[in-house]
Design a protein around this motif. Structure first.
Motif, short mmCIF file in Angstrom:
data_model
loop_
_atom_site.label_atom_id
_atom_site.label_comp_id
_atom_site.label_asym_id
_atom_site.label_seq_id
_atom_site.Cartn_x
_atom_site.Cartn_y
_atom_site.Cartn_z
N LYS A 106 -8.20 2.55 4.58
CA LYS A 106 -7.91 3.27 3.48
C LYS A 106 -7.47 2.69 2.61
N GLY A 107 -6.29 1.62 2.96
CA GLY A 107 -5.68 0.90 1.89
C GLY A 107 -6.69 0.00 1.24
N ALA B 101 -3.93 -4.78 7.16
CA ALA B 101 -4.33 -3.61 6.48
C ALA B 101 -5.39 -2.71 7.01
N CYS B 102 -5.43 -1.56 6.93
CA CYS B 102 -6.64 -0.58 7.22
C CYS B 102 -7.55 -0.12 6.22
N ALA C 51 3.21 2.66 7.18
CA ALA C 51 3.17 1.27 7.36
C ALA C 51 3.52 0.46 5.82
N SER C 52 3.11 0.99 4.94
CA SER C 52 3.59 0.21 3.57
C SER C 52 3.11 -1.18 3.54
N CYS C 53 1.76 -1.53 3.98
CA CYS C 53 1.34 -2.70 4.08
C CYS C 53 1.32 -3.68 3.09
N ILE D 128 -0.05 4.40 0.66
CA ILE D 128 -0.66 5.58 1.35
C ILE D 128 -0.06 6.20 2.66
N CYS D 129 0.45 5.43 3.54
CA CYS D 129 1.19 5.80 4.78
C CYS D 129 2.35 4.79 4.92
N CYS E 85 0.66 -1.16 -0.02
CA CYS E 85 0.06 -0.03 0.04
C CYS E 85 0.82 1.28 0.06
N HIS F 196 -0.63 4.61 12.50
CA HIS F 196 0.20 3.28 12.11
C HIS F 196 1.64 3.49 11.82
S1 SF4 Z 1 -3.24 -0.43 4.68
FE1 SF4 Z 1 -3.69 1.45 5.88
S2 SF4 Z 1 -2.05 1.43 7.50
FE2 SF4 Z 1 -1.34 0.07 5.92
S3 SF4 Z 1 -0.23 1.23 4.54
FE3 SF4 Z 1 -2.26 1.46 3.70
S4 SF4 Z 1 -3.00 3.32 4.52
FE4 SF4 Z 1 -1.28 2.96 5.80
#
Ligand code: SF4
Ligand SMILES: Nc1nc2c(c(=O)[nH]1)N[C@H]1C(S)=C(S)[C@@H](COP(=O)(O)OP(=O)(O)OC[C@H]3O[C@@H](n4cnc5c(=O)[nH]c(N)nc54)[C@H](O)[C@@H]3O)O[C@H]1N2
Ligand SMILES: Nc1nc2c(c(=O)[nH]1)N[C@H]1C(S)=C(S)[C@@H](COP(=O)(O)OP(=O)(O)OC[C@H]3O[C@@H](n4cnc5c(=O)[nH]c(N)nc54)[C@H](O)[C@@H]3O)O[C@H]1N2
Ligand SMILES: [Mo]
Length: 731
Positions: free
Chosen positions: A55-56, A52-53, A23-25, A20-21, A18, A186
């Protein structure tokens, strides 16, 4: 079918991470007919291990968002946008930039590098490269509203901006978490998979987690919460260090073996008065003293601070004190302490070689603020646009950024961006910022391009390597950011690269892609395959064939200090005039609040927002989602505010309106408001969500920001709050 693609009944499964943030899940996408129909967490990912949250998971909606910009747009005289071809847009941008260069020079062109570039290595390197090629000092970044203090202290202490140790959460006995809310964010400047569980694990092992925050956050409520007045951190940290030296709780051997200049540390905090520290923090002397003793006595401990401690005044001093506490208690570079990561790509060496890393090698033209990593802080932007003279900023490319909402004194940013001869924005949306641009150019999203977590890979609690191909192709007229930057650069006769010889190669018509350069650096680096000489080593090809990521180690390395410190003597340097000067400034600062603005405002980050974006995603925007000001019941009562009332929030710099949420989650005397709201432009759902621009209340005055780095101050802002009805009656 490649190794990475697994056919399932519902389509093809593809692994990725991911973007977005931090955490790079790790994620698994289900792709049907060229479309991502589902994203789910990857249970096999070395670091995120099935987390994963929301948002991802919801991100495919951004790809197919009806408000997404899908073609280059040119702003017409009436403010509307007309679609144009790439050739028309790029040629006109090139022509206008050449005109700016002709009359004002290359150094009058600027760049703003926004937060999502952290997951976009091609754009990241190209933007740095463009600024290097232009030799412009107008290189602004979201880093100056975030981590300039980290980067300055990295350079001062360890000899490289990117040398930022992380807390070893998997092994620590005591985690002191200051001004961070990892359960929601995260993690930042840490990359810990399943961070909530990992932190709970510390307590399960019999250890302690203390969360220092003016708000009883989602993190604080799980652990020991120590409420603090916004901006009090630097006093808390300095007082703790003083107690540790006064009571001889420090680790002398560690200081002598690892550092240079440690004898200045006790002197630095000598002038701290514990009673004043108690008043500044709202934490009694006894609690500060006990915290210091417990921290020093723990078998292993680490103190870490993030936005709450980075986006207030004295942020550089606060970050320095965080490292100093870890070092003075012998916790640097040992299990459970403050450890260096093990990146797959040695960005520290790379930035040193390219002479990118540094601090205070020059100062900004108008404000005289020290450079950090070759960048100027965004606080200076309006004055750099308005102040005539050689080097005046005249044209700008903003990539992945929304400074009209995210930046300090945002009203001034909005006004002055409109005074530029040319403004170009690379953004998937018409935002508060891109709506002001002459051109909006549509970028490929992380699902649609090759990815390597260039920024977060250095901070992983479980070191791993990952490089993924594009999951799905971008829409027809959408291009990758790096390509757009290269095309613009081509039209002004430069190669967007900081690599030696790049401009020369460019003259011969050779423009290597960022992926080639990064692969080269990877392959000759510590984890690389040395072009076949090291059989188990890494290359782009090998990683792309294993897109789920490859684990490099079970945990953070320790006892690597001499390899990881960049100073020639391989020691941590602790004695710096800039730090002493900041301490003198702190001690000389008046101890009183502005009686007209008696409350302290701080920022609230929400689970379903990402800075100023993702407010256009239906799944993340339940109908009742509104921006609300958190205020303590007693404060509310005194001010005649009921839950749900519209209130006016005013600072010396601006005023905004928001409904109140009366809640004892915030400390008395402080109020919390989510940032990143108050949208305008073409993202209709985000605009409809309403809200106000937090940063209209903030300042960009050089004396009121973090003086050594120009990092913005968003927390601890002096405000007055009153019911809107009262405000209306009185005005
Ligand atoms: S899934 Fe959520 S916590 Fe993980 S990287 Fe994406 S936005 Fe961040
Ligand atoms: N869901 C979500 N996740 C995100 C983001 C997002 O917008 N939404 N943004 C990402 C980005 S770009 C970043 S940088 C990270 C940030 O990651 P974090 O820093 O962990 O997140 P914040 O919520 O900003 O945490 C700052 C905390 O400091 C507290 N605080 C405010 N002022 C003070 C103060 O003066 N002193 C102290 N001690 N505490 C204070 C706030 O109440 C808040 O709990 O999050 C990233 N992850
Ligand atoms: N009051 C207050 N203000 C804050 C903060 C705070 O805590 N309080 N936090 C600060 C922090 S930590 C940060 S990092 C900054 C963030 O500040 P910015 O980086 O300026 O803003 P973002 O909100 O992250 O906006 C990102 C933009 O990039 C676009 N985008 C997304 N993906 C891509 C892509 O792949 N390519 C391109 N070209 N564009 C893309 C989005 O549409 C969005 O417009 O905000 C800061 N502002
Ligand atoms: Mo950030």
């Amino acid at each position: 079918m490649s190794h990475r693609d697994a056919q399932t009944d519902g389509g093809v499964s593809k692994k990725l991470f991911c973007g977005i943030c931090e955490a790079s899940c790790g994620l698994v996408a289900t792709v049907v007919g060229g479309e991502v129909v589902k994203l789910r967490p990857d249970p096999e990912h070395p670091n995120s291990r099935g987390f994963a949250c929301s948002k991802g998971i919801a991100f495919p909606a951004v790809r197919v968002d009806p408000d997404r910009v899908l073609q280059p747009l040119r702003r017409e005289p009436d403010g509307s946008f007309a679609p144009v071809s790439w050739d028309v847009a790029l040629d006109d941008i090139g022509r206008r930039l050449r005109a700016v260069i002709k009359s004002h020079g290359r150094e009058s062109i600027g760049v703003y590098l926004g937060n999502p570039n952290g997951w976009n290595y091609g754009a990241f390197l190209s933007l740095i490269g463009l600024c290097a090629a232009l030799k412009t000092k107008h290189f602004y970044g979201a880093t100056s509203v975030d981590i300039n203090n980290y980067w300055a202290v990295g350079q001062l202490l360890y000899g490289n901006n990117l040398a930022n140790p992380v807390p070893d959460l998997h092994r620590t006995d005591f985690f002191l978490c200051i001004g961070a809310n990892p359960v929601i964010s995260h993690g930042s400047m840490i990359n810990v998979g399943r961070v909530r569980e990992t932190m709970l694990g510390i307590v399960e092992r019999g250890g302690r987690v203390v969360v220092v925050d003016p708000r009883r956050t989602e993190t604080a409520e799980l652990f020991e919460h120590l409420p603090i007045r916004p901006s009090g951190d630097v006093w808390l940290l300095a007082a703790m260090l003083k107690v540790i030296f006064d009571e001889r709780l420090h680790d002398r051997r560690a200081l002598e073996q690892m550092t240079r200049g440690h004898e200045t540390l006790p002197m630095l905090v000598r002038g701290i008065d514990l009673d004043r520290a108690a008043r500044e923090t709202g934490i009694p002397v006894e609690r500060i003293t006990n915290l210091a003793r417990d921290f020093a006595a723990a078998p292993s401990a680490s103190v870490y601070g993030r936005c709450g401690a980075s986006l207030g005044p004295y942020a550089t001093l606060a970050k320095y004190l965080i490292d100093a506490l870890n070092i003075a208690t012998g916790n640097l570079d040992r299990p459970g302490g403050w450890c260096f990561g093990r990146p797959m790509l040695d960005t520290e060496k790379l930035t040193a070689l390219l002479k990118l890393s540094g601090y205070d090698r020059w100062r900004t033209r108008v404000d005289g603020i020290p450079e950090v990593f070759g960048t100027s802080p965004i606080v200076s932007l309006p004055r750099e646009i308005r102040t005539p003279g050689p080097g005046q900023l005249r044209a700008m490319v903003i990539a992945s950024g929304n400074p009209v909402t995210s930046g300090p004194a945002s009203g001034q940013i909005e006004q002055t961006l409109q005074e530029l001869d040319l403004l170009v924005s690379l953004d998937p949306y018409i935002t508060e910022t891109s709506r002001l641009a002459h051109y909006v150019l549509p970028p490929a999203l992380w699902l649609e391009r090759e990815g390597m977590p260039i920024f977060t890979q250095s901070h992983s609690a479980v070191p791993y390597a990952q490089w993924v191909p594009a999951t799905v192709p971008p829409p027809k007229e959408v291009r990758e950011d790096w390509w757009i930057i290269d095309q613009i650069s081509k039209r002004i006769g430069v190669v967007p690269s900081a690599a030696p010889g790049a401009q020369l190669l460019g003259r011969l018509g050779i423009r290597p892609k960022p992926s080639l350069l990064v692969d080269m650096v990877l392959r000759v680096g510590p984890e690389g395959d040395l072009f076949g000489l090291r059989r188990r080593g890494l290359s782009r090809k090998k990683l792309i064939a294993n897109p789920g990521g490859i684990k490099l180690a079970d945990g953070l390395p320790t006892a690597v200090l001499r390899k990881r410190v960049h100073h020639k003597d391989r020691r941590v340097h602790l004695d710096h005039p800039v730090i002493t000067a900041e301490m003198d400034r702190l001690l000389a600062s008046p101890e009183r609040d502005d009686p007209d603005y008696p409350l302290r405002l701080f920022s609230v980050r929400e689970l379903r927002s990402q800075n100023s974006w993702l407010h256009n995603v239906p799944k993340l925007m339940a109908a009742d989602r509104v921006q609300r000001l958190r205020i303590h019941p007693q404060d509310a009562d005194e001010l005649g505010i009921d839950d749900g009332d519209e209130v006016e929030i005013a600072s010396r710099h601006g005023r905004i309106i928001a409904p109140a949420r009366v809640s004892d989650e915030v400390m008395r005397g402080s109020v919390g408001l989510p940032q990143g709201w108050g949208h305008r432009g073409g993202w209709r759902r985000a605009v409809a969500a309403g809200g106000s621009t937090y940063n209209l209340l903030t300042t960009n005055a050089p004396s009121e920001v973090d003086v050594p780095t120009g990092n913005a101050v968003f927390n601890g802002v002096a405000v007055r709050v009153r019911p809107l009805v009262t405000a209306k009656e009185e005005s």
